[in-house]
Design an enzyme around this catalytic site. Structure first.
Site, mmCIF file in Angstrom:
data_model
loop_
_atom_site.group_PDB
_atom_site.id
_atom_site.type_symbol
_atom_site.label_atom_id
_atom_site.label_comp_id
_atom_site.label_asym_id
_atom_site.label_seq_id
_atom_site.Cartn_x
_atom_site.Cartn_y
_atom_site.Cartn_z
ATOM 1 N N HIS A 107 -6.539 -0.414 5.003
ATOM 2 C CA HIS A 107 -5.997 0.761 4.838
ATOM 3 C C HIS A 107 -6.684 1.430 5.145
ATOM 4 O O HIS A 107 -7.939 2.336 4.340
ATOM 5 C CB HIS A 107 -5.554 0.825 2.897
ATOM 6 C CG HIS A 107 -5.196 2.711 2.740
ATOM 7 N ND1 HIS A 107 -3.789 2.652 2.070
ATOM 8 C CD2 HIS A 107 -5.165 3.771 3.442
ATOM 9 C CE1 HIS A 107 -3.403 3.898 1.767
ATOM 10 N NE2 HIS A 107 -4.114 4.558 2.875
ATOM 11 N N THR B 79 0.975 -1.165 -0.108
ATOM 12 C CA THR B 79 0.064 0.034 -0.121
ATOM 13 C C THR B 79 0.769 1.577 -0.148
ATOM 14 O O THR B 79 1.852 1.407 1.009
ATOM 15 C CB THR B 79 -1.159 0.235 1.319
ATOM 16 O OG1 THR B 79 -1.945 0.701 0.618
ATOM 17 C CG2 THR B 79 -0.949 0.188 2.990
ATOM 18 N N CYS C 58 -3.624 7.951 7.334
ATOM 19 C CA CYS C 58 -4.030 7.250 7.032
ATOM 20 C C CYS C 58 -3.268 5.784 7.753
ATOM 21 O O CYS C 58 -1.941 6.121 7.561
ATOM 22 C CB CYS C 58 -4.153 6.176 5.961
ATOM 23 S SG CYS C 58 -5.229 7.402 4.765
#
Lengths: 210, 162
Positions: free
Chosen positions: B47, B24, B30
């Site tokens: 995520h 990711t 995040c």
């Protein structure tokens, strides 16, 4: 309250037009600042899930300078301004003259802007966003008072993720109006994103009668 | 026999068996939560974007929030054969991208995300064995399902393995 997915073609066009007028105004300000003509490209409106929106700016790991302003009040919205990292030196050259700009990099290759360069970039964001909001305000008969600009030079996805969370509780989609401009002679592409909150859409559209 | 890594975008969730690599990119505020079952070498990443699903309006995507995202990833892994008791966790992200500037409450979301993920992991009795969180910079992560190692990359702080 409206969801982005309910927008029709006419309304999307109207939003693009609003944004375009704002960017036109912003470009005039930048043009005066650096003494060059600025060309604008036709704006694009992208409606996509969060996971895909980062693709329009060249992927999550693309390095950019991101300036962000948040407008509180009756019509809350965010304005995000991106310049790809490789173009930051050129933009600073245009501002200060070629001899003045020396940019440092750290061991990992990260851009190390000094205080003056950082505040110059912030000032650009401020001027661009200010004139953008001015024309948006005249057009929609609203007063927009923006926050102080926040600046980050980092991965596009990281900056965008932070910005999108302002609308994340409301929706899984982002509507992003993208305006690109180039400074004559020097290819500087700036990306301007208007990020209206879902509750803002109704008000924004009503104020211009669509 | 390593193939293309499996990409996970904002507010997405994916799981895979060894030898797959999960990736990711561009985590800011995040959180990338990685869970792994060492016995069957099954791993997954979610995520996470926001701390609290109860603040969300018509929550259709559970992967977006810390509370529901943690539970969804556990469920997904257990559905594919993992044992919840064996799962271990690593997290990365939760930065404050616009450091020093502006006191906007919304820009402090990174810290709230970290807290929320840790709290939910504790509730679910899952052990957190590695973390690289906070700061004011973005991160990309690669999670190797073969050995549960997590590679964290950033522009400013280089690369580290946790």
């Amino acid at each position: 309250m409206k969801d982005y997915l309910e927008l029709n073609e006419l309304q999307l066009d109207a939003l693009k037009e609003i944004s375009n007028i704002g960017v036109g105004n912003a470009a005039t300000s930048l043009s005066m600042l650096i003494g060059r003509k600025i060309q604008l490209e036709v704006p694009k409106a992208t409606l996509a899930p969060f996971s895909k929106i980062v693709e329009i700016i060249g992927g999550a790991e693309k390095e950019v300078a991101g300036g962000y302003l948040y407008v509180n009040g009756d019509i809350p919205l965010g304005i995000l301004f991106f310049i790809p990292r490789e173009q930051i030196p050129r933009l600073l050259d245009l501002l200060f003259g070629k001899m003045q700009t020396k940019i440092d990099y750290d061991k990992q290759g990260g851009l190390q802007l000094n205080e003056m360069q950082e505040s110059a970039l912030k000032e650009i964001v401020n001027i661009l966003a200010g004139s953008y909001l001015n024309s948006l305000g005249i057009f929609t008969k609203q007063v927009f008072i923006p926050s102080v600009p926040a600046l980050s030079v980092d991965m596009a996805g990281a900056i965008l993720g932070q910005v999108l969370q302002s609308i994340g509780n409301e929706t899984d989609y982002a509507l992003i109006i993208e305006n690109v401009f180039c400074a004559e002679g020097e290819q500087i592409n700036g990306y301007f994103f208007l990020i209206p909150e879902p509750e803002t859409l109704d008000l924004l559209l009503k104020s211009i009668g669509v | 026999m390593s193939s293309e890594p499996i990409k996970i975008g904002i507010a997405e969730l994916k799981t895979a068996y060894s030898p797959a690599t999960l990736l990711t990119a561009g985590l800011g505020s995040c959180i990338g939560l990685c869970l792994w079952d060492p016995k069957i070498k099954l791993g997954g990443i979610v995520h996470i974007m926001l701390p609290d699903s109860t603040l969300g309006r018509n929550v259709t995507n559970k992967a977006k929030f810390a509370d529901t995202g943690v539970r969804l990833l556990i469920d997904e892994l257990c559905y594919r054969g993992a044992n919840k008791k064996r799962l271990v966790a690593k997290i990365a992200g939760g930065a404050h991208m616009f450091a020093m500037q502006s006191n906007l409450e919304m820009l402090k979301i990174g810290e709230r995300n970290i807290e929320a993920v840790k709290k939910e992991l504790e509730l679910q009795k899952i052990k957190l064995i590695g973390e690289d969180v906070g700061g004011d910079y973005g991160r990309s992560i690669e999670f190797f399902t073969e050995d549960g190692q997590l590679l964290v990359k950033s522009i400013y702080k280089g690369v580290k393995l946790i």
